[in-house]
Design an enzyme around this catalytic site. Sequence first.
Site, PDB file in Angstrom:
ATOM      1  CB  SER A  99      -0.951   0.013   1.203  1.00  0.00           C
ATOM      2  OG  SER A  99      -0.234  -0.002   2.410  1.00  0.00           O
TER       3      SER A  99
ATOM      4  CE  LYS B 145      -3.318   1.068   4.938  1.00  0.00           C
ATOM      5  NZ  LYS B 145      -3.137   0.650   3.554  1.00  0.00           N
TER       6      LYS B 145
END
Length: 809
Positions: free
Chosen positions: A696, A739
């Site tokens: 990611s 996140k």
Amino acid sequence: MGETDKDDLISIIEEEDPETNIPTTLPMMPVRDVVIFTDMLLPLFVGREKSVNAIEEAIGKDRYLFVATQVDPNIENPKAEEIYRIGTVSRILRMLKLPDGRVKALVQGIAKAKISKYLRKRSLFRVKIEIIEEPESSVVDLEAEALMRNVREYSEKILTLRGEYTNEVGSILSSIDDPGRLADLVASNLRLKIDEAQTIIEIIDPIQRLKKVNDLLFREVELSAMQAKIQSEVKDEISKSQKDYFLREQVRAIHRELGELDERTQEIEEYKAKIKRARMPQEAKAEAEKQLRRLEQMHPDSAEASVVRTYLDWMVELPWKKSTTDVIDMKKAKAVLDADHYGLEKIKDRILEYLSVRKLNPDTKGPILCFVGPPGVGKTSLGRAIANAMKRKFVRISLGGIRDEAEIRGHRRTYIGALPGRIIQGLKQAGSNNPVFMMDEIDKLGADFRGDPSSALLEALDPEQNGEFSDHYLNLSFDLSKVMFILTANISDTIPSALLDRMEVINLSGYTEEEKKIIAQTHLVPRQVKENGIKPRQIRFSEGAVLQVIREYTCEAGLRNLERELGSLCRKIARRIAEGEKGPFQVTRQSLEKYLGPPKYYPELDKEESQVGLSTGLAWTQVGGEVLYVEASIINGKGEMILTGQLGEVMQESARAAMSYARFNIGEFGVKDEIFENRDIHIHVPAGAIPKDGPSAGIAMATALISALTGRAVNKDVAMTGEITLRGRVLPIGGLKEKALGALRAGITTVIIPEKNKPDLVEIPRNVKRKITFIPVKNMDQVIDIALEPAPPKKAPKAKKKAAIRKKS
């Protein structure tokens, strides 16, 4: 019996001729456990009515009484055919009536006789007898003499082995010259069974009787010698357990004599009652009764008996049919969940859905819920809240570090110290078969040579199979279908796929800053104030102080560190109060540093200004989301790529993909391709001691690299997450909510996400969306347009160099 009594007894025996004038009709008394021989002196305790009547009739006449042994000692009222016909005419020397109606009599055997006819059988036995005359031999032949000597020697050996031999006993044995009298004397002192003693008394011929006694003596000598050998091997010491055994046997014998239940019989009866009360299934009841029958036949102090007792204790104490009644009031359940947990709306909705189904269909099978989230977000306390809302029992076990399959399924009963598994133990602890059963740390199960515990859980955690869960210790099926299993984990990656498939996973992402503030004010602060002995009026926290503790002294998804810091604050205040200072004490933003020291976290430390080659990525960890800084620099070299920061294989591949994308599109960025010939690219991710992996951070690496190549700074307020391909496409990632919360804690205002993650924005709390702008993108061109600032003017490099010199100085 005193000395005077002894002298009187001896004079009575010497003065009277016992065999003169014996009547042919005598009262008869049957005895249970003894055979009376001629010349034998024996005290008897008489309790049966017929026997007492017989003694009283004998005392009232000439004191003669015929004594015969009954065939079965357990019969209380024997019939004529149940009594041996040959017995002994005895003389009653002393008689004493006891207060309880029994009689104590001292009798002496006079002559051997045979019952020829029963004259009376109702209130007492009265019989007609025939005296048995023994053949007399004036001369004792050589065989008889040898036989008598043999019997004397064997008798002395036995008495010596028993420690009962004296010179007086030896003189008595030597003084008897009659074979019949010697046989009767020795037989009366041998520990013979009833049938053996009766066989001896029925032998009329003295020599034959002596031969029979000689055979029995030989066997007894062998037994006594073996017993003496065994006793010498154990050094003549009796252990405490043996002493206890002998004492218990004596107590049991006393209880039997008194007609009372002894401890063992009472224990068996108690188990029978407990098995009946346990309401077991038919199969379990049959097994319990089988084990109880085994226990009855065992020695009570044997090791196997204690194993069977332990098994029966588990069987009767398990809640086979015991259930608590669910009290499901939806409004009250919602109030309970809201009172114990702030936020977590999705999780609470799922719990309320289950309660609703349970209310409409009480027979539904219990679900298997798995709460996955970082530490300190309230996974375990949610389980307690569910139990409170349903009025069910709550059981919690921790599976962290368990490597033995037997911890789940139990040990076989053949092992020493065997016990059931933790599931059965938890049900016994709860006392009901439908508790809320929480298994913590399911992701931290291990496996080794002792088996795989996660495989043992497959049956227990399958609603289609756990109605007949089999524990190795019980070796029976137990119904777990009514149990509500709740599991917790920090990550779901390490949970075996077969086990994960059986569970409904509910993710707990963590708390926002506002949620933490409300939880701290409503739950944490009051709890810490109370635990540290401070009265609420003595301390007050300002809202700004709580926020500053959250921002600058903690950096986590959960609440544990926040509660620790608040506890530390309260302890400082408690000390001041204990030292005599008077409150109230105000905890403000200005006084916070005095109590907790300098701030531990500076969220905006790297956001002082936008920099070239420094991009902000977002990472998911077991403790929540965090920002991840990526640095890229171009240095003199040979066109190599250097990667540092303890990057995993997947993250290194993302860096190479970013490098290939940048080289392929180098012309679009206004940079010449020759730059790679004599330059090295160095990509570094700070916090090098912490392992990092995952795809990611791909677009963050590409952005930092392109920033370093073009000299365009990366916007300090922009963070990004997404996987990159060689052609610059941005692929979706996981953990978006975590996140996003990590970006909020770091003060980020704009987050670039993959286009395909757009549906995940539904899970982001509204207050987070108000503070952060989420921009979905499909390719790297869009990322560069958003993240990179415009190119600096021509003189910017000198200014930048001077700024760098100033920063270094």
